[in-house]
Write an enzyme that holds these catalytic residues in place. Structure first.
Site, PDB file in Angstrom:
ATOM      1  N   GLY A   8      88.171 -70.456  69.852  1.00 40.74           N
ATOM      2  CA  GLY A   8      87.728 -69.612  69.488  1.00 40.74           C
ATOM      3  C   GLY A   8      88.283 -68.903  68.473  1.00 40.74           C
ATOM      4  O   GLY A   8      87.971 -67.258  69.278  1.00 40.74           O
ATOM      5  N   THR A  10      87.810 -67.222  65.425  1.00 38.82           N
ATOM      6  CA  THR A  10      87.394 -65.867  65.037  1.00 38.82           C
ATOM      7  C   THR A  10      86.961 -65.172  65.920  1.00 38.82           C
ATOM      8  O   THR A  10      85.940 -64.446  65.761  1.00 38.82           O
ATOM      9  CB  THR A  10      86.440 -67.072  64.232  1.00 38.82           C
ATOM     10  N   GLY A  11      86.807 -65.553  67.550  1.00 38.61           N
ATOM     11  CA  GLY A  11      85.474 -64.650  68.181  1.00 38.61           C
ATOM     12  C   GLY A  11      86.781 -63.268  69.023  1.00 38.61           C
ATOM     13  O   GLY A  11      87.785 -63.436  68.207  1.00 38.61           O
ATOM     14  N   SER A 134      84.832 -67.809  83.822  1.00 36.70           N
ATOM     15  CA  SER A 134      84.351 -65.892  83.442  1.00 36.70           C
ATOM     16  C   SER A 134      83.722 -65.502  84.611  1.00 36.70           C
ATOM     17  O   SER A 134      83.349 -67.027  85.650  1.00 36.70           O
ATOM     18  CB  SER A 134      83.239 -66.304  82.377  1.00 36.70           C
ATOM     19  N   GLU A 136      80.931 -65.017  85.998  1.00 35.14           N
ATOM     20  CA  GLU A 136      79.912 -65.245  85.385  1.00 35.14           C
ATOM     21  C   GLU A 136      79.629 -66.572  86.691  1.00 35.14           C
ATOM     22  O   GLU A 136      77.887 -66.673  87.413  1.00 35.14           O
ATOM     23  CB  GLU A 136      79.155 -65.962  84.452  1.00 35.14           C
ATOM     24  N   TYR A 157      75.118 -71.474  81.045  1.00 35.65           N
ATOM     25  CA  TYR A 157      76.158 -71.283  80.496  1.00 35.65           C
ATOM     26  C   TYR A 157      76.833 -70.958  81.624  1.00 35.65           C
ATOM     27  O   TYR A 157      78.544 -70.854  81.598  1.00 35.65           O
ATOM     28  CB  TYR A 157      76.395 -69.856  79.992  1.00 35.65           C
ATOM     29  N   HIS A 187      84.205 -58.252  79.285  1.00 38.74           N
ATOM     30  CA  HIS A 187      85.815 -57.255  78.442  1.00 38.74           C
ATOM     31  C   HIS A 187      85.299 -57.114  76.758  1.00 38.74           C
ATOM     32  O   HIS A 187      84.967 -57.807  77.305  1.00 38.74           O
ATOM     33  CB  HIS A 187      86.911 -57.550  78.915  1.00 38.74           C
ATOM     34  N   ARG A 192      83.644 -56.877  70.004  1.00 39.63           N
ATOM     35  CA  ARG A 192      82.201 -57.217  70.531  1.00 39.63           C
ATOM     36  C   ARG A 192      81.546 -58.058  70.051  1.00 39.63           C
ATOM     37  O   ARG A 192      81.342 -57.295  69.351  1.00 39.63           O
ATOM     38  CB  ARG A 192      82.193 -56.997  71.856  1.00 39.63           C
TER      39      ARG A 192
HETATM   40  P1  NAP Z   1      82.682 -64.746  70.977  1.00 41.96           P
HETATM   41  O1  NAP Z   1      83.393 -63.606  70.526  1.00 41.96           O
HETATM   42  O2  NAP Z   1      81.504 -65.245  71.391  1.00 41.96           O
HETATM   43  O3  NAP Z   1      83.527 -66.111  70.611  1.00 41.96           O
HETATM   44  C1  NAP Z   1      83.715 -67.338  70.903  1.00 41.96           C
HETATM   45  C2  NAP Z   1      83.964 -68.348  70.128  1.00 41.96           C
HETATM   46  O4  NAP Z   1      84.166 -69.548  69.966  1.00 41.96           O
HETATM   47  C3  NAP Z   1      84.516 -68.135  68.672  1.00 41.96           C
HETATM   48  O5  NAP Z   1      85.067 -68.330  67.707  1.00 41.96           O
HETATM   49  C4  NAP Z   1      82.675 -69.429  68.199  1.00 41.96           C
HETATM   50  O6  NAP Z   1      82.934 -69.112  66.391  1.00 41.96           O
HETATM   51  C5  NAP Z   1      83.408 -69.807  68.381  1.00 41.96           C
HETATM   52  N1  NAP Z   1      82.849 -71.274  69.206  1.00 41.96           N
HETATM   53  C6  NAP Z   1      81.254 -72.043  69.600  1.00 41.96           C
HETATM   54  N2  NAP Z   1      81.278 -72.109  68.998  1.00 41.96           N
HETATM   55  C7  NAP Z   1      82.215 -73.405  69.146  1.00 41.96           C
HETATM   56  C8  NAP Z   1      82.127 -75.051  69.098  1.00 41.96           C
HETATM   57  N3  NAP Z   1      81.237 -75.686  69.209  1.00 41.96           N
HETATM   58  N4  NAP Z   1      83.320 -75.568  68.817  1.00 41.96           N
HETATM   59  C9  NAP Z   1      84.742 -74.669  68.259  1.00 41.96           C
HETATM   60  N5  NAP Z   1      84.173 -73.397  68.210  1.00 41.96           N
HETATM   61  C10 NAP Z   1      82.945 -72.913  68.875  1.00 41.96           C
HETATM   62  O7  NAP Z   1      83.313 -65.127  72.613  1.00 41.96           O
HETATM   63  P2  NAP Z   1      84.529 -64.351  73.277  1.00 41.96           P
HETATM   64  O8  NAP Z   1      83.872 -62.753  73.493  1.00 41.96           O
HETATM   65  O9  NAP Z   1      85.619 -64.027  72.411  1.00 41.96           O
HETATM   66  O10 NAP Z   1      84.710 -65.298  74.579  1.00 41.96           O
HETATM   67  C11 NAP Z   1      86.141 -65.680  74.920  1.00 41.96           C
HETATM   68  C12 NAP Z   1      85.851 -66.936  75.719  1.00 41.96           C
HETATM   69  O11 NAP Z   1      85.402 -66.340  77.390  1.00 41.96           O
HETATM   70  C13 NAP Z   1      84.657 -67.507  76.182  1.00 41.96           C
HETATM   71  O12 NAP Z   1      85.313 -68.701  76.056  1.00 41.96           O
HETATM   72  C14 NAP Z   1      83.754 -67.134  76.805  1.00 41.96           C
HETATM   73  O13 NAP Z   1      82.608 -67.935  77.114  1.00 41.96           O
HETATM   74  C15 NAP Z   1      85.402 -66.778  77.676  1.00 41.96           C
HETATM   75  N6  NAP Z   1      84.389 -65.625  78.633  1.00 41.96           N
HETATM   76  C16 NAP Z   1      84.530 -64.429  77.760  1.00 41.96           C
HETATM   77  C17 NAP Z   1      84.043 -63.418  78.432  1.00 41.96           C
HETATM   78  C18 NAP Z   1      83.986 -61.884  77.560  1.00 41.96           C
HETATM   79  O14 NAP Z   1      83.821 -60.671  78.741  1.00 41.96           O
HETATM   80  N7  NAP Z   1      84.485 -61.254  76.435  1.00 41.96           N
HETATM   81  C19 NAP Z   1      84.682 -63.110  79.591  1.00 41.96           C
HETATM   82  C20 NAP Z   1      84.654 -64.005  80.452  1.00 41.96           C
HETATM   83  C21 NAP Z   1      84.662 -65.534  79.946  1.00 41.96           C
HETATM   84  P3  NAP Z   1      81.940 -68.773  65.826  1.00 41.96           P
HETATM   85  O15 NAP Z   1      83.182 -67.072  65.189  1.00 41.96           O
HETATM   86  O16 NAP Z   1      82.652 -69.693  64.331  1.00 41.96           O
HETATM   87  O17 NAP Z   1      80.292 -68.421  66.135  1.00 41.96           O
HETATM   88  O1  F7E Z   2      74.919 -58.409  79.418  1.00 41.50           O
HETATM   89  C1  F7E Z   2      71.815 -56.662  80.780  1.00 41.50           C
HETATM   90  C2  F7E Z   2      72.411 -58.395  80.929  1.00 41.50           C
HETATM   91  O2  F7E Z   2      75.181 -60.379  77.058  1.00 41.50           O
HETATM   92  C3  F7E Z   2      75.488 -57.193  80.403  1.00 41.50           C
HETATM   93  C4  F7E Z   2      79.839 -62.488  78.173  1.00 41.50           C
HETATM   94  O3  F7E Z   2      80.830 -61.915  77.119  1.00 41.50           O
HETATM   95  O4  F7E Z   2      80.144 -61.641  80.055  1.00 41.50           O
HETATM   96  C5  F7E Z   2      79.004 -61.201  79.185  1.00 41.50           C
HETATM   97  O5  F7E Z   2      78.560 -62.007  80.296  1.00 41.50           O
HETATM   98  C6  F7E Z   2      73.913 -57.298  81.314  1.00 41.50           C
HETATM   99  C7  F7E Z   2      73.221 -58.283  81.703  1.00 41.50           C
HETATM  100  O6  F7E Z   2      77.532 -59.373  78.824  1.00 41.50           O
HETATM  101  C8  F7E Z   2      70.547 -56.225  77.563  1.00 41.50           C
HETATM  102  O7  F7E Z   2      70.862 -58.680  81.141  1.00 41.50           O
HETATM  103  C9  F7E Z   2      70.112 -55.053  79.556  1.00 41.50           C
HETATM  104  O8  F7E Z   2      72.949 -58.382  83.215  1.00 41.50           O
HETATM  105  O9  F7E Z   2      76.760 -57.945  77.893  1.00 41.50           O
HETATM  106  P1  F7E Z   2      76.206 -59.302  78.403  1.00 41.50           P
HETATM  107  P2  F7E Z   2      76.866 -60.768  80.357  1.00 41.50           P
HETATM  108  O10 F7E Z   2      75.709 -61.888  80.298  1.00 41.50           O
HETATM  109  O11 F7E Z   2      77.560 -60.213  81.568  1.00 41.50           O
HETATM  110  C10 F7E Z   2      80.602 -62.349  80.610  1.00 41.50           C
HETATM  111  C11 F7E Z   2      81.899 -62.451  81.964  1.00 41.50           C
HETATM  112  C12 F7E Z   2      81.250 -63.591  80.265  1.00 41.50           C
HETATM  113  O12 F7E Z   2      81.316 -64.845  80.673  1.00 41.50           O
HETATM  114  C13 F7E Z   2      79.766 -63.799  79.088  1.00 41.50           C
HETATM  115  O13 F7E Z   2      80.701 -65.106  77.750  1.00 41.50           O
HETATM  116  O14 F7E Z   2      73.665 -56.417  80.410  1.00 41.50           O
HETATM  117  N1  F7E Z   2      71.420 -56.485  79.240  1.00 41.50           N
HETATM  118  N2  F7E Z   2      69.723 -55.465  78.394  1.00 41.50           N
HETATM  119  C14 F7E Z   2      71.238 -56.832  78.303  1.00 41.50           C
HETATM  120  N3  F7E Z   2      72.328 -57.109  77.621  1.00 41.50           N
HETATM  121  C15 F7E Z   2      72.326 -57.928  76.737  1.00 41.50           C
HETATM  122  N4  F7E Z   2      72.981 -58.304  76.003  1.00 41.50           N
HETATM  123  N5  F7E Z   2      71.033 -57.561  75.636  1.00 41.50           N
HETATM  124  C16 F7E Z   2      70.276 -56.768  75.995  1.00 41.50           C
HETATM  125  O15 F7E Z   2      69.126 -56.170  75.125  1.00 41.50           O
END
Ligand code: NAP
Ligand code: F7E
Length: 336
Positions: A8, A10-11, A134, A136, A157, A187, A192
């Site tokens: 991941g 590239t994320g 997460s 979640e 998820y 975060h 993002r």
């Molecule tokens: P992100 O921006 O969506 O990045 C996801 C990464 O996973 C990208 O590099 C993507 O590649 C790669 N990926 C997706 N499917 C894959 C596969 N089948 N094989 C290999 N790589 C794959 O996510 P993020 O926000 O950086 O989050 C990083 C991790 O923390 C994730 O596991 C997410 O679920 C978890 N997390 C995030 C948050 C948050 O708030 N951001 C909170 C809690 C947990 P591409 O670029 O090619 O799509």
């Molecule tokens: O939604 C509401 C939606 O998609 C936040 C991922 O990084 O954090 C992320 O998951 C809230 C939700 O993040 C829209 O219903 C309203 O209640 O930004 P989100 P998420 O679902 O909290 C957790 C920790 C992860 O682990 C996940 O990978 O916002 N909402 N209107 C919306 N959400 C989106 N996306 N788009 C809307 O138009």
């Protein structure tokens, strides 16, 4: 020189973690997916051409669905630390693609743990493993949520992340692997993904100000999240792997805000009324919602000495400024 493998890379988080580890002298290896268009935009600034210098960030093709490839990557790289950040990370999309999401998020973690376990055993070398858990996973569990709060996941998820969490605990208990879960609350950052709600809002405001968008369509505005800055959270990932014993940690700001409060703060910064621009689109509602996430990161504060540096207001401002600059606008002309 320590070697890290990041899935991941590239994320959003992968890019910040790579910067963080490079700055600490690591050689960083990243797994990237083959894509018909470039998918390395977030890490291009870290690329050094092998013909022109000594790169310390090296990329390998791989996918969490391909266990053989994961094993080969470990053999080639021989990492000291493995950060499993790869995921289909969009909660709403996981309702549309549940099998795929569960395969990558849940089984993907298991495939990687199996590869790490065999690699560590056959070569008799210690490998530390970080699993990107997460908030979640807490889902409907009452707030505030900490390491002792039982999980109640509300999406495919989140269910798959719970599986990955317990696979990680199980490999620690069964095989003595140094394997840890970071349970990270939301975060965000200027990097993002554009379809997560915070970035969707700050990007839309910039486009509205530039005259390129009229309305912003959203779903549930009542949901509350504990939003921190991704740059702060990758430091916590690293700290988790530097402890004498492997363990699991909640990482959060310990503050919560609704989507509506985010709208008020962001539109308020550019002296606009969000009600003039935001419309409800039921397509963005989820079959099951997570209403309230509020972390209790006291264990991380005490044991890791970790605290977030960027607060909610600073985060909103940072994201909005970056999107306005991307849109060719001067933020200072619109904000105090
Ligand atoms: P992100 O921006 O969506 O990045 C996801 C990464 O996973 C990208 O590099 C993507 O590649 C790669 N990926 C997706 N499917 C894959 C596969 N089948 N094989 C290999 N790589 C794959 O996510 P993020 O926000 O950086 O989050 C990083 C991790 O923390 C994730 O596991 C997410 O679920 C978890 N997390 C995030 C948050 C948050 O708030 N951001 C909170 C809690 C947990 P591409 O670029 O090619 O799509
Ligand atoms: O939604 C509401 C939606 O998609 C936040 C991922 O990084 O954090 C992320 O998951 C809230 C939700 O993040 C829209 O219903 C309203 O209640 O930004 P989100 P998420 O679902 O909290 C957790 C920790 C992860 O682990 C996940 O990978 O916002 N909402 N209107 C919306 N959400 C989106 N996306 N788009 C809307 O138009």
């Amino acid at each position: 020189m320590k070697r890290a493998l990041i899935t991941g890379i590239t994320g959003q988080d992968g890019s910040y973690l790579t910067e963080f580890l490079l700055a600490r002298g690591y050689e960083v290896h990243g797994l990237i997916r083959r894509s018909s268009s470039f998918n390395t935009g977030r890490i291009d600034h870290l690329h050094v051409d092998r013909h022109e210098g000594q790169p310390r960030m090296l990329l390998h093709f791989g996918d969490l669905s391909d266990g053989t490839g994961l094993r080969r990557a470990l053999e080639t790289i021989q990492p000291d630390e493995v950060y499993n950040l790869a995921a289909q990370s969009h909660v709403k999309v996981s309702f549309d693609m549940p099998e795929y999401s569960a395969d990558i998020v849940g089984m993907g973690a298991l495939r990687l743990l199996e590869a790490v376990r065999d690699h560590a055993t056959h070569l008799n070398r210690p490998v530390r493993f970080y699993q990107a858990g997460s908030s979640e996973m807490f889902g409907a569990a009452p707030a505030p949520q900490n390491e002792k709060t039982p999980f109640h996941p509300r999406s495919p998820y989140a269910v798959a992340k719970v599986a990955a969490h317990w696979f990680t605990v199980n490999y620690r208990e069964a095989y003595g692997l140094y394997a840890c879960n970071g349970i990270l609350f939301n975060h965000e950052s200027p990097r993002r993904g554009e379809t997560f709600v915070t970035r969707k809002i700050t990007r839309a405001i910039s486009r509205i100000l530039a005259g390129r968008q009229a309305k912003l369509y959203l779903g549930n505005l009542d949901a509350r999240r504990d939003w921190g800055f991704a740059g702060d959270y990758v430091e916590a990932m690293w700290l988790i792997l530097q402890q004498p014993e492997p363990d699991d940690y909640v990482i959060a700001t310990d503050q919560t805000h609704s989507v509506r409060a985010f709208l008020e703060e962001a539109f308020g910064l550019v002296r606009r009324n969000w009600q003039d621009f935001v419309e409800l689109d039921p397509r963005y509602l989820r079959p099951a919602e997570v209403d309230l996430l509020l972390g209790d990161a006291s264990k991380a504060r005490q044991k890791l000495n970790w605290t977030p540096k960027v607060d909610f207001k600073a985060l909103v401002r940072m994201m909005l400024r970056a999107d306005m600059i991307d849109e060719g606008l001067d933020p200072d002309a619109f904000m105090d």
